[in-house]
Design an enzyme around this catalytic site. Sequence first.
Site, PDB file in Angstrom:
ATOM      1  N   SER A  69       0.809  -1.224   0.000  1.00 47.62           N
ATOM      2  CA  SER A  69       0.000   0.000   0.000  1.00 47.62           C
ATOM      3  C   SER A  69       0.841   1.272   0.000  1.00 47.62           C
ATOM      4  CB  SER A  69      -0.949   0.019   1.201  1.00 47.62           C
ATOM      5  OG  SER A  69      -0.236   0.200   2.401  1.00 47.62           O
ATOM      6  N   LYS A 106       1.255   3.990   7.088  1.00 46.94           N
ATOM      7  CA  LYS A 106       0.582   4.942   6.194  1.00 46.94           C
ATOM      8  C   LYS A 106       1.122   6.340   6.458  1.00 46.94           C
ATOM      9  CE  LYS A 106      -2.544   2.062   4.467  1.00 46.94           C
ATOM     10  NZ  LYS A 106      -1.819   0.826   4.732  1.00 46.94           N
TER      11      LYS A 106
END
Length: 149
Positions: A69, A106
């Site tokens: 991701s 993230k």
Amino acid sequence: MLTVSNKYRALNVYAPDMESKNGLPFVSHGVSAGFPSPAQDFMETRIDLNKELSKNPLSTFYIRVSGNSMIDAGINNADILVVDRSLEPGNGKIAVCLIDGEFTVKRLLTETDSLYLMPENKAYKPLKVTEENQFMVWGIVTYVIKKIQ
């Protein structure tokens, strides 16, 4: 090694070994990434990556990435992250977070009264952190160690 477990899988966290005497060979003058530079005297010293990458050794850990991701931020599956738990989270920083029992890495995005966990891969959607989530910033990523293929 510290193993942090959650209901889904274990996360292996490694602390730097600051007592290691196993430094690696290190050429202290830079290598040109542009035009070749004239040969300089070859001077080899030693470098200990634990000490070089751990500015706050008691709060620094190594964690292996699982997933893709964050590929557009240069973080790929199987890379090793150097994470400092003593650094303050902030807008735009890349963080290892614990959300609802799952670890994730993230980029933090703060807006007025909102926090988002932003992937760096268009195949993934941002995750808005709400009051319903159990959430903690576990640490801030300071380095990425990767194998060049």
